[in-house]
Scaffold this motif. Structure first.
Motif, PDB file in Angstrom:
ATOM      1  N   ARG A  14       0.836  -1.213   0.000  1.00  0.00           N
ATOM      2  CA  ARG A  14       0.000   0.000   0.000  1.00  0.00           C
ATOM      3  C   ARG A  14       0.865   1.254   0.000  1.00  0.00           C
ATOM      4  NH1 ARG A  14      -3.401  -2.402   4.068  1.00  0.00           N
ATOM      5  NH2 ARG A  14      -2.513  -0.951   5.561  1.00  0.00           N
ATOM      6  N   LYS A  15       1.900   1.256   0.812  1.00  0.00           N
ATOM      7  CA  LYS A  15       2.808   2.413   0.865  1.00  0.00           C
ATOM      8  C   LYS A  15       3.492   2.603  -0.489  1.00  0.00           C
ATOM      9  CE  LYS A  15       2.302   2.934   5.383  1.00  0.00           C
ATOM     10  NZ  LYS A  15       1.565   4.038   5.953  1.00  0.00           N
ATOM     11  N   GLN A  17       2.554   1.581  -3.477  1.00  0.00           N
ATOM     12  CA  GLN A  17       1.608   2.035  -4.506  1.00  0.00           C
ATOM     13  C   GLN A  17       1.412   3.548  -4.429  1.00  0.00           C
ATOM     14  OE1 GLN A  17      -1.610  -0.599  -3.347  1.00  0.00           O
ATOM     15  NE2 GLN A  17      -1.417  -1.759  -5.254  1.00  0.00           N
ATOM     16  N   LYS A  18       1.216   4.077  -3.235  1.00  0.00           N
ATOM     17  CA  LYS A  18       1.013   5.524  -3.081  1.00  0.00           C
ATOM     18  C   LYS A  18       2.258   6.302  -3.470  1.00  0.00           C
ATOM     19  CE  LYS A  18      -2.690   5.301   0.251  1.00  0.00           C
ATOM     20  NZ  LYS A  18      -3.244   5.768   1.508  1.00  0.00           N
ATOM     21  N   ALA A  22       2.487   8.971  -6.628  1.00  0.00           N
ATOM     22  CA  ALA A  22       2.942  10.336  -6.386  1.00  0.00           C
ATOM     23  C   ALA A  22       4.180  10.698  -7.210  1.00  0.00           C
ATOM     24  CB  ALA A  22       3.237  10.530  -4.902  1.00  0.00           C
ATOM     25  N   ASN A 100       1.640   8.900   7.381  1.00  0.00           N
ATOM     26  CA  ASN A 100       1.015   9.140   6.092  1.00  0.00           C
ATOM     27  C   ASN A 100      -0.394   9.670   6.274  1.00  0.00           C
ATOM     28  OD1 ASN A 100       2.930   6.625   5.514  1.00  0.00           O
ATOM     29  ND2 ASN A 100       2.749   7.903   3.707  1.00  0.00           N
ATOM     30  N   SER A 103      -5.546  10.139   1.720  1.00  0.00           N
ATOM     31  CA  SER A 103      -5.995  11.245   0.866  1.00  0.00           C
ATOM     32  C   SER A 103      -6.726  10.731  -0.365  1.00  0.00           C
ATOM     33  CB  SER A 103      -4.801  12.100   0.440  1.00  0.00           C
ATOM     34  OG  SER A 103      -3.913  11.351  -0.342  1.00  0.00           O
ATOM     35  N   LYS A 124      -8.687   5.189   7.506  1.00  0.00           N
ATOM     36  CA  LYS A 124      -9.022   4.596   6.211  1.00  0.00           C
ATOM     37  C   LYS A 124     -10.533   4.435   6.072  1.00  0.00           C
ATOM     38  CE  LYS A 124      -8.248   0.501   3.391  1.00  0.00           C
ATOM     39  NZ  LYS A 124      -7.689  -0.837   3.316  1.00  0.00           N
TER      40      LYS A 124
END
Length: 143
Positions: A14-15, A17-18, A22, A100, A103, A124
């Motif tokens: 998940r981290k 992917q973000k 970005a 984090n 968003s 979340k």
């Protein structure tokens, strides 16, 4: 900014992917990885070192995500960091000096939420509820 993610399981993915969305190209250290991490490495969206963490791996990074399920390794990583590095220990918020944001984009707005690391799951959930609520507006306007 040079970013390191140690681990490649569910939370790390998940981290990662973000970070990729970005526009970052993080370095990932993990002997095994999720399907996303494998594909991202093949597409050169990340740098994946297919091995276990080694002392000294954190030296050249400004931001470090600790995402392993091995307490001993997590302690080693934390001990190797400096006060000048941003550290997010996903296994123990007390070891983190940043958190984090959850968003999302709605129309021309970027909306971000944070529990300051107190409850990532609730953050979340709140994000998902807000997304559903905003998407229920028929005309797409904020009221």
């Amino acid at each position: 900014m040079k970013i390191l993610v140690v681990g490649a399981g569910t939370i790390a993915t998940r981290k990662i992917q973000k970070l990729v969305v970005a526009g970052n190209i993080p370095t990932v250290i993990a002997p095994v990885a999720s399907e996303y991490v494998q594909k991202a490495a093949a597409a050169e969206k990340i740098i994946w070192h297919k091995r276990a963490y080694q002392i000294g791996d954190t030296a050249d990074f400004q931001m470090i995500f600790i995402c392993t399920n091995d307490r001993y390794v997590n302690k080693e990583i934390l001990a190797a960091t400096t006060p000048l590095q941003l550290v997010n220990d996903t296994t123990n918020k007390a070891n983190s000096n940043f958190f984090n944001l959850a968003s999302f984009t709605y129309q021309d707005f970027e909306i971000a939420l944070s529990s300051q690391g107190k409850s990532p799951k609730q953050t979340k959930t709140l994000k998902e509820q807000l997304v559903r609520l905003l998407n229920q507006n028929e005309d797409g306007s904020l009221k």
